[in-house]
Scaffold this motif. Structure first.
Motif, PDB file in Angstrom:
ATOM      1  N   LEU A 140     -35.745  -8.290 -20.224  1.00  0.00           N
ATOM      2  CA  LEU A 140     -35.875  -7.281 -21.293  1.00  0.00           C
ATOM      3  C   LEU A 140     -37.175  -6.493 -21.151  1.00  0.00           C
ATOM      4  O   LEU A 140     -37.696  -5.957 -22.132  1.00  0.00           O
ATOM      5  N   LYS A 141     -37.674  -6.393 -19.929  1.00  0.00           N
ATOM      6  CA  LYS A 141     -38.965  -5.727 -19.706  1.00  0.00           C
ATOM      7  C   LYS A 141     -38.835  -4.223 -19.514  1.00  0.00           C
ATOM      8  O   LYS A 141     -39.840  -3.508 -19.508  1.00  0.00           O
ATOM      9  N   GLY A 142     -37.615  -3.734 -19.331  1.00  0.00           N
ATOM     10  CA  GLY A 142     -37.423  -2.303 -19.183  1.00  0.00           C
ATOM     11  C   GLY A 142     -37.829  -1.745 -17.842  1.00  0.00           C
ATOM     12  O   GLY A 142     -37.942  -0.523 -17.692  1.00  0.00           O
ATOM     13  N   GLU A 143     -38.030  -2.617 -16.854  1.00  0.00           N
ATOM     14  CA  GLU A 143     -38.549  -2.167 -15.562  1.00  0.00           C
ATOM     15  C   GLU A 143     -37.502  -2.165 -14.454  1.00  0.00           C
ATOM     16  O   GLU A 143     -37.562  -1.348 -13.537  1.00  0.00           O
ATOM     17  N   GLU A 144     -36.542  -3.086 -14.508  1.00  0.00           N
ATOM     18  CA  GLU A 144     -35.553  -3.241 -13.459  1.00  0.00           C
ATOM     19  C   GLU A 144     -34.229  -3.667 -14.086  1.00  0.00           C
ATOM     20  O   GLU A 144     -34.200  -4.544 -14.952  1.00  0.00           O
ATOM     21  N   LEU A 145     -33.143  -3.042 -13.657  1.00  0.00           N
ATOM     22  CA  LEU A 145     -31.844  -3.363 -14.235  1.00  0.00           C
ATOM     23  C   LEU A 145     -31.471  -4.817 -13.991  1.00  0.00           C
ATOM     24  O   LEU A 145     -31.733  -5.375 -12.931  1.00  0.00           O
ATOM     25  N   ALA A 146     -30.872  -5.436 -14.981  1.00  0.00           N
ATOM     26  CA  ALA A 146     -30.323  -6.776 -14.818  1.00  0.00           C
ATOM     27  C   ALA A 146     -29.078  -6.705 -13.941  1.00  0.00           C
ATOM     28  O   ALA A 146     -28.488  -5.624 -13.770  1.00  0.00           O
ATOM     29  N   PRO A 147     -28.642  -7.836 -13.374  1.00  0.00           N
ATOM     30  CA  PRO A 147     -27.441  -7.841 -12.520  1.00  0.00           C
ATOM     31  C   PRO A 147     -26.171  -7.708 -13.359  1.00  0.00           C
ATOM     32  O   PRO A 147     -25.538  -8.687 -13.735  1.00  0.00           O
ATOM     33  N   MET A 148     -25.801  -6.493 -13.648  1.00  0.00           N
ATOM     34  CA  MET A 148     -24.707  -6.235 -14.580  1.00  0.00           C
ATOM     35  C   MET A 148     -23.367  -6.783 -14.093  1.00  0.00           C
ATOM     36  O   MET A 148     -22.569  -7.282 -14.893  1.00  0.00           O
ATOM     37  N   ALA A 149     -23.107  -6.669 -12.815  1.00  0.00           N
ATOM     38  CA  ALA A 149     -21.838  -7.175 -12.288  1.00  0.00           C
ATOM     39  C   ALA A 149     -21.731  -8.678 -12.519  1.00  0.00           C
ATOM     40  O   ALA A 149     -20.700  -9.180 -12.990  1.00  0.00           O
ATOM     41  N   GLU A 150     -22.794  -9.396 -12.206  1.00  0.00           N
ATOM     42  CA  GLU A 150     -22.809 -10.849 -12.409  1.00  0.00           C
ATOM     43  C   GLU A 150     -22.614 -11.198 -13.879  1.00  0.00           C
ATOM     44  O   GLU A 150     -21.847 -12.112 -14.223  1.00  0.00           O
ATOM     45  N   LEU A 151     -23.274 -10.470 -14.754  1.00  0.00           N
ATOM     46  CA  LEU A 151     -23.181 -10.739 -16.185  1.00  0.00           C
ATOM     47  C   LEU A 151     -21.788 -10.431 -16.718  1.00  0.00           C
ATOM     48  O   LEU A 151     -21.231 -11.185 -17.520  1.00  0.00           O
ATOM     49  N   ALA A 152     -21.213  -9.320 -16.278  1.00  0.00           N
ATOM     50  CA  ALA A 152     -19.866  -8.966 -16.719  1.00  0.00           C
ATOM     51  C   ALA A 152     -18.857 -10.014 -16.266  1.00  0.00           C
ATOM     52  O   ALA A 152     -17.984 -10.437 -17.027  1.00  0.00           O
ATOM     53  N   GLN A 153     -18.987 -10.453 -15.028  1.00  0.00           N
ATOM     54  CA  GLN A 153     -18.058 -11.455 -14.499  1.00  0.00           C
ATOM     55  C   GLN A 153     -18.222 -12.801 -15.197  1.00  0.00           C
ATOM     56  O   GLN A 153     -17.255 -13.556 -15.338  1.00  0.00           O
ATOM     57  N   ALA A 154     -19.432 -13.085 -15.673  1.00  0.00           N
ATOM     58  CA  ALA A 154     -19.672 -14.350 -16.376  1.00  0.00           C
ATOM     59  C   ALA A 154     -19.137 -14.326 -17.797  1.00  0.00           C
ATOM     60  O   ALA A 154     -18.987 -15.382 -18.423  1.00  0.00           O
ATOM     61  N   GLY A 155     -18.870 -13.125 -18.328  1.00  0.00           N
ATOM     62  CA  GLY A 155     -18.280 -13.049 -19.658  1.00  0.00           C
ATOM     63  C   GLY A 155     -19.009 -12.177 -20.654  1.00  0.00           C
ATOM     64  O   GLY A 155     -18.660 -12.186 -21.846  1.00  0.00           O
ATOM     65  N   CYS A 156     -19.995 -11.398 -20.237  1.00  0.00           N
ATOM     66  CA  CYS A 156     -20.706 -10.520 -21.177  1.00  0.00           C
ATOM     67  C   CYS A 156     -19.822  -9.341 -21.571  1.00  0.00           C
ATOM     68  O   CYS A 156     -19.199  -8.701 -20.722  1.00  0.00           O
ATOM     69  N   ALA A 157     -19.803  -9.050 -22.855  1.00  0.00           N
ATOM     70  CA  ALA A 157     -18.921  -8.013 -23.383  1.00  0.00           C
ATOM     71  C   ALA A 157     -19.601  -6.658 -23.491  1.00  0.00           C
ATOM     72  O   ALA A 157     -18.934  -5.638 -23.700  1.00  0.00           O
ATOM     73  N   ALA A 158     -20.924  -6.616 -23.368  1.00  0.00           N
ATOM     74  CA  ALA A 158     -21.689  -5.375 -23.481  1.00  0.00           C
ATOM     75  C   ALA A 158     -23.079  -5.655 -22.923  1.00  0.00           C
ATOM     76  O   ALA A 158     -23.397  -6.793 -22.539  1.00  0.00           O
ATOM     77  N   PHE A 159     -23.917  -4.619 -22.899  1.00  0.00           N
ATOM     78  CA  PHE A 159     -25.290  -4.768 -22.415  1.00  0.00           C
ATOM     79  C   PHE A 159     -26.252  -4.118 -23.404  1.00  0.00           C
ATOM     80  O   PHE A 159     -25.946  -3.087 -24.000  1.00  0.00           O
ATOM     81  N   SER A 160     -27.431  -4.734 -23.554  1.00  0.00           N
ATOM     82  CA  SER A 160     -28.430  -4.182 -24.467  1.00  0.00           C
ATOM     83  C   SER A 160     -29.803  -4.731 -24.119  1.00  0.00           C
ATOM     84  O   SER A 160     -29.930  -5.859 -23.640  1.00  0.00           O
ATOM     85  N   ASN A 161     -30.816  -3.932 -24.361  1.00  0.00           N
ATOM     86  CA  ASN A 161     -32.187  -4.428 -24.266  1.00  0.00           C
ATOM     87  C   ASN A 161     -32.670  -4.938 -25.618  1.00  0.00           C
ATOM     88  O   ASN A 161     -33.847  -5.218 -25.807  1.00  0.00           O
ATOM     89  N   ASP A 162     -31.729  -5.026 -26.543  1.00  0.00           N
ATOM     90  CA  ASP A 162     -31.946  -5.539 -27.891  1.00  0.00           C
ATOM     91  C   ASP A 162     -33.134  -4.851 -28.548  1.00  0.00           C
ATOM     92  O   ASP A 162     -33.198  -3.628 -28.574  1.00  0.00           O
ATOM     93  N   GLY A 163     -34.116  -5.598 -29.041  1.00  0.00           N
ATOM     94  CA  GLY A 163     -35.193  -5.023 -29.830  1.00  0.00           C
ATOM     95  C   GLY A 163     -36.332  -4.442 -29.028  1.00  0.00           C
ATOM     96  O   GLY A 163     -37.364  -4.080 -29.600  1.00  0.00           O
ATOM     97  N   VAL A 164     -36.157  -4.339 -27.714  1.00  0.00           N
ATOM     98  CA  VAL A 164     -37.216  -3.806 -26.859  1.00  0.00           C
ATOM     99  C   VAL A 164     -36.766  -2.436 -26.349  1.00  0.00           C
ATOM    100  O   VAL A 164     -35.950  -2.351 -25.436  1.00  0.00           O
ATOM    101  N   PRO A 165     -37.264  -1.346 -26.928  1.00  0.00           N
ATOM    102  CA  PRO A 165     -36.810  -0.015 -26.507  1.00  0.00           C
ATOM    103  C   PRO A 165     -37.043   0.219 -25.018  1.00  0.00           C
ATOM    104  O   PRO A 165     -38.083  -0.174 -24.470  1.00  0.00           O
TER     105      PRO A 165
END
Length: 427
Positions: free
Chosen positions: A132-157
């Motif tokens: 959630l540091k805002g510096e480098e994208l998380a591995p979205m493909a891995e997260l989606a395949q694991a079961g994540c329904a959406a993506f967010s940096n939550d409370g860290v703009p």
């Protein structure tokens, strides 16, 4: 007709007494209640005229596990959801470690299956950036395949518009939506009080409404330019609602949520007798003036704001029982959201149709989640609700570990009596 395994008798649906027939977790038929009924081998649940509502969906919840189980864990959070009327829960990534890899996602899902195998269903939200540091994208493909329904940096703009743009584009490759916490990173981040007369009288640094609206405008322009969807979290002020309304009129693929506390509370809570500097009311974005509260009701009612979400943010008592400026932001909301928002329906502030859209069809449409409209084939997710039962909000009546709510001591009306998900009784 399919073999019926559950019948709910004499439930009040839209003011009419009905019987609901369920087979293999799906709605088969809803029809006017019969005086007599041959149930066969089906289990019969007698509703005795209680209100029948489809289960709700909450797209913005903090379950804290892993790492902060003393605030909340998957078991206790889903317990609060079950008794709060929710069948679908989307949980944010600000755990420790952050949900920025598939193993954390799988841990969350394993905990949900272990403790609540019949539901509520858990849909993790993957981190948008690593840590959630805002510096480098998380591995979205891995997260989606694991079961994540959406993506967010939550409370860290996300300060970098370039990184945020890439995130929206990559998320679309997996048919996922990015949820943005709209807060300019330079204008009073997380201070928990609106900048204005109240903050001046209390001598507290405040956050202006424009801090939210600036980020809303950025996201709208990006969504329009990319022709891709972006979902805006916990909208709290008129400026943001006006921007979203204008964007939707142009066909921009932007959706938005607000919360029960922005519909029912204002910054005046901080000055109420005996609650000055009440950290239970410290939330981000902060509670706003009355004009903004009325704007949220208007925007939800006319569809500018698509859905409701609790932004359930449980904290331990010792974390909130401290000076205002160091206390964490957040309100525990899963236990109270249904009673609070149904109260707005009872009082004629919201229509029943707006309530149902905001808690059921709209959030499920945005995030492709299962929803019950009581049509044949819909998931048999519903609860029986006593509209008239009064209860006092207290540490003992809240199922969540989080007792941090300005509603403590309040008397609310309306309680879930029993809850079915996919035709199975969970409470």
């Amino acid at each position: 007709m399919a073999k019926i395994d559950l019948i709910v008798r004499r439930a009040n649906l839209n003011g009419k007494d009905v019987d609901v027939f369920v087979s293999k977790g799906k709605i088969v038929e809803v029809k006017p209640s019969a005086e007599s009924l041959d149930a066969g081998d089906a289990k019969v649940e007698e509703a005795y005229g209680l209100t029948l509502l489809p289960s709700l969906t909450d797209v913005h919840v903090h379950l804290r596990e892993p790492g902060f189980e003393y605030k909340e864990d998957v078991e206790s959070g889903l317990r609060a959801a079950a008794w709060g009327g929710f069948s679908n829960i989307m949980c944010m990534a600000n755990t420790k470690p952050v949900n920025d890899n598939g193993s954390v996602t799988e841990l969350m899902l394993d905990k949900a299956r272990k403790h609540w195998p019949k539901g509520p269903r858990l849909f993790p939200i993957g981190a948008l950036t690593k840590g959630l540091k805002g510096e480098e994208l998380a591995p979205m493909a891995e997260l989606a395949q694991a079961g994540c329904a959406a993506f967010s940096n939550d409370g860290v703009p996300v300060e970098s518009t370039k990184i945020f743009r890439l995130a929206v584009e990559y998320a679309s490759d997996w048919d996922r939506v990015v949820i943005d916490h709209c807060e300019d990173p330079y204008l009073g981040v997380g201070v928990g009080v609106n900048e204005g007369e109240v903050s001046s009288r209390l001598g507290l640094p405040g956050q202006p409404d424009v801090a939210e609206a600036l980020q809303v405008a950025r996201d709208i322009l990006l969504a329009e330019y990319l022709d891709l969807p972006i979902h805006l979290a916990h909208i709290s002020c008129r400026k943001s609602a006006d921007l979203i309304r204008f964007a939707k009129a142009r066909g921009v693929k932007v959706t938005a949520e607000t919360t029960p506390h922005y519909l029912t509370m204002t910054e005046a809570v901080l000055e109420a007798e005996g609650t000055e500097y009440d950290t239970a009311a410290k939330v981000n974005p902060p509670l706003r003036p009355e004009d903004d509260r009325l704007a949220m009701i208007e925007a939800l009612s006319d569809g500018t704001i698509d859905c409701l979400a609790t932004d359930h943010a449980p904290h331990a008592g010792h974390e909130k029982e401290t000076e205002f400026d160091v206390a964490p932001c957040g309100i525990s909301g899963l236990d109270t959201a249904l009673s609070v928002t149904w109260g707005l329906v009872r009082d004629g502030v919201l229509t029943r149709e707006t309530f149902l859209r905001a808690w059921t069809t709209a959030p499920c449409a945005v995030f492709n989640l299962p929803v019950n409209t009581f049509a044949p084939g819909d998931p048999a997710d519903f609860f029986l609700f006593d509209e008239d039962e009064e209860w006092t909000v207290s540490a003992s009546t809240l199922h969540s570990k989080g007792k941090n709510t300005p509603l403590l001591g309040s008397v609310l009306k309306g309680r879930v009596k029993t809850h079915f998900i996919a035709g199975k009784k969970i409470v």
